[in-house]
Motif scaffolding. Structure first.
Motif, PDB file in Angstrom:
ATOM      1  N   PRO A  22      58.290 -62.758  40.549  1.00  0.00           N
ATOM      2  CA  PRO A  22      59.432 -61.964  41.010  1.00  0.00           C
ATOM      3  C   PRO A  22      60.212 -61.378  39.831  1.00  0.00           C
ATOM      4  CG  PRO A  22      59.264 -63.959  42.298  1.00  0.00           C
ATOM      5  CD  PRO A  22      58.244 -64.076  41.184  1.00  0.00           C
ATOM      6  N   GLY A  23      60.518 -60.115  39.943  1.00  0.00           N
ATOM      7  CA  GLY A  23      61.195 -59.392  38.872  1.00  0.00           C
ATOM      8  C   GLY A  23      60.221 -58.651  37.978  1.00  0.00           C
ATOM      9  N   LYS A  24      58.952 -59.048  38.036  1.00  0.00           N
ATOM     10  CA  LYS A  24      57.917 -58.403  37.223  1.00  0.00           C
ATOM     11  C   LYS A  24      56.687 -58.082  38.068  1.00  0.00           C
ATOM     12  CE  LYS A  24      59.501 -60.828  33.168  1.00  0.00           C
ATOM     13  NZ  LYS A  24      59.297 -61.925  32.262  1.00  0.00           N
ATOM     14  N   ARG A  25      56.877 -57.978  39.379  1.00  0.00           N
ATOM     15  CA  ARG A  25      55.753 -57.738  40.266  1.00  0.00           C
ATOM     16  C   ARG A  25      55.307 -56.282  40.227  1.00  0.00           C
ATOM     17  NH1 ARG A  25      57.308 -59.947  46.053  1.00  0.00           N
ATOM     18  NH2 ARG A  25      59.167 -58.728  45.642  1.00  0.00           N
ATOM     19  N   GLU A  43      56.001 -48.605  44.443  1.00  0.00           N
ATOM     20  CA  GLU A  43      57.229 -49.330  44.122  1.00  0.00           C
ATOM     21  C   GLU A  43      57.612 -50.236  45.286  1.00  0.00           C
ATOM     22  OE1 GLU A  43      58.704 -49.195  41.178  1.00  0.00           O
ATOM     23  OE2 GLU A  43      57.319 -47.651  40.464  1.00  0.00           O
ATOM     24  N   LYS A  44      58.381 -51.254  44.975  1.00  0.00           N
ATOM     25  CA  LYS A  44      58.895 -52.162  46.002  1.00  0.00           C
ATOM     26  C   LYS A  44      59.646 -51.368  47.066  1.00  0.00           C
ATOM     27  CE  LYS A  44      62.147 -56.014  46.458  1.00  0.00           C
ATOM     28  NZ  LYS A  44      63.005 -56.955  45.697  1.00  0.00           N
ATOM     29  N   ALA A 146      60.607 -59.427  50.743  1.00  0.00           N
ATOM     30  CA  ALA A 146      61.564 -60.541  50.783  1.00  0.00           C
ATOM     31  C   ALA A 146      61.184 -61.679  49.836  1.00  0.00           C
ATOM     32  CB  ALA A 146      61.678 -61.081  52.210  1.00  0.00           C
ATOM     33  N   ALA A 147      59.941 -61.723  49.400  1.00  0.00           N
ATOM     34  CA  ALA A 147      59.487 -62.809  48.525  1.00  0.00           C
ATOM     35  C   ALA A 147      59.920 -62.606  47.073  1.00  0.00           C
ATOM     36  CB  ALA A 147      57.968 -62.935  48.587  1.00  0.00           C
ATOM     37  N   GLY A 148      60.669 -61.573  46.802  1.00  0.00           N
ATOM     38  CA  GLY A 148      61.125 -61.306  45.438  1.00  0.00           C
ATOM     39  C   GLY A 148      62.311 -62.169  45.054  1.00  0.00           C
ATOM     40  N   GLY A 156      75.374 -58.221  44.667  1.00  0.00           N
ATOM     41  CA  GLY A 156      74.254 -57.506  45.268  1.00  0.00           C
ATOM     42  C   GLY A 156      73.093 -57.249  44.334  1.00  0.00           C
ATOM     43  N   GLU A 157      73.136 -57.792  43.124  1.00  0.00           N
ATOM     44  CA  GLU A 157      72.057 -57.618  42.153  1.00  0.00           C
ATOM     45  C   GLU A 157      71.055 -58.767  42.273  1.00  0.00           C
ATOM     46  OE1 GLU A 157      71.677 -54.976  40.077  1.00  0.00           O
ATOM     47  OE2 GLU A 157      73.430 -54.115  41.065  1.00  0.00           O
ATOM     48  N   PRO A 158      69.778 -58.507  41.893  1.00  0.00           N
ATOM     49  CA  PRO A 158      68.790 -59.592  41.925  1.00  0.00           C
ATOM     50  C   PRO A 158      69.137 -60.672  40.901  1.00  0.00           C
ATOM     51  CG  PRO A 158      67.738 -57.455  41.548  1.00  0.00           C
ATOM     52  CD  PRO A 158      69.200 -57.238  41.498  1.00  0.00           C
ATOM     53  N   MET A 159      68.858 -61.925  41.294  1.00  0.00           N
ATOM     54  CA  MET A 159      69.115 -63.061  40.410  1.00  0.00           C
ATOM     55  C   MET A 159      67.797 -63.566  39.836  1.00  0.00           C
ATOM     56  SD  MET A 159      72.080 -65.147  42.487  1.00  0.00           S
ATOM     57  CE  MET A 159      70.984 -65.737  43.753  1.00  0.00           C
ATOM     58  N   ASP A 160      67.755 -63.751  38.521  1.00  0.00           N
ATOM     59  CA  ASP A 160      66.582 -64.282  37.851  1.00  0.00           C
ATOM     60  C   ASP A 160      66.607 -65.800  37.893  1.00  0.00           C
ATOM     61  OD1 ASP A 160      65.427 -61.840  37.029  1.00  0.00           O
ATOM     62  OD2 ASP A 160      66.911 -61.692  35.415  1.00  0.00           O
ATOM     63  N   PRO A 161      65.428 -66.461  37.872  1.00  0.00           N
ATOM     64  CA  PRO A 161      65.395 -67.919  37.849  1.00  0.00           C
ATOM     65  C   PRO A 161      66.079 -68.506  36.608  1.00  0.00           C
ATOM     66  CG  PRO A 161      63.227 -67.035  38.329  1.00  0.00           C
ATOM     67  CD  PRO A 161      64.106 -65.880  37.984  1.00  0.00           C
ATOM     68  N   ALA A 162      66.067 -67.766  35.501  1.00  0.00           N
ATOM     69  CA  ALA A 162      66.660 -68.259  34.255  1.00  0.00           C
ATOM     70  C   ALA A 162      68.180 -68.137  34.244  1.00  0.00           C
ATOM     71  CB  ALA A 162      66.079 -67.499  33.071  1.00  0.00           C
TER      72      ALA A 162
END
Length: 174
Positions: A22-25, A43-44, A146-148, A156-162
């Motif tokens: 996710p984030g690099k798919r 694109e997504k 949704a799996a991203g 509202g921004e995507p959250m990275d695991p790190a």
């Protein structure tokens, strides 16, 4: 790459999926007709918009009766993984959805994203699929999107695991 046209009418299967973390798919749109397999990088947002558009068209075909919307055959819905080898024909710059009244099939049209300064037409892929095939596509496409990465409830921004820098939590964005 020279201009190419891919017309699969009708498709035996159609899918969209993503490969990578996710984030690099990398997202793919893929269809098969017989032994002819066509894969397009997209694109997504293309997958998300296409899945939503399919649902709107199918609902319209059912006279806005959600209970009458065609459901996918369970066999179709189980076979939604990408086929290998992945050999993309091109990277899509635009993806449209159409409806063929004569056959009552939906058609996905992917146009190659090209530099407007180039004096060549874009490659195009057209995939005609039944409403049941496209319903399976829509369900699967929504799951893939949704799996991203999860979306931050604050900004509202995507959250990275790190970790995630949230501007609203810091007071920078209202």
């Amino acid at each position: 790459m020279p201009y190419q046209t891919f017309d699969l009418k009708p498709v035996d299967r159609i899918t969209a999926d993503a490969i990578g973390e996710p984030g690099k798919r990398v997202f793919y749109l893929q269809a098969r007709q017989g032994n002819r397999l066509v894969t397009v990088i997209c694109e997504k947002e293309h997958v998300a918009a296409l899945a939503l558009a399919v649902d709107h068209v199918l609902l319209s075909m059912a006279d806005n009766d959600a209970d009458a919307v065609v459901e996918p055959d369970p066999v179709i819905h189980r076979g939604m993984d990408l086929e290998y080898p992945l050999e993309p024909a091109f990277r899509a710059g635009r993806v449209n959805l159409g409806f063929d009244q004569a056959s009552e099939d939906l058609v996905v049209i992917a146009y190659e994203g090209i530099d407007e300064e180039d004096d060549v037409p874009p490659s195009v892929a057209r995939f005609w699929a039944t409403p049941a095939q496209m319903r399976a596509f829509s369900i699967h496409g929504q799951q893939v999107v949704a799996a991203g990465r999860p979306i931050c409830a604050m900004c509202g921004e995507p959250m990275d695991p790190a970790g995630h820098f949230c501007p609203r939590k810091n007071g920078d964005r209202t």
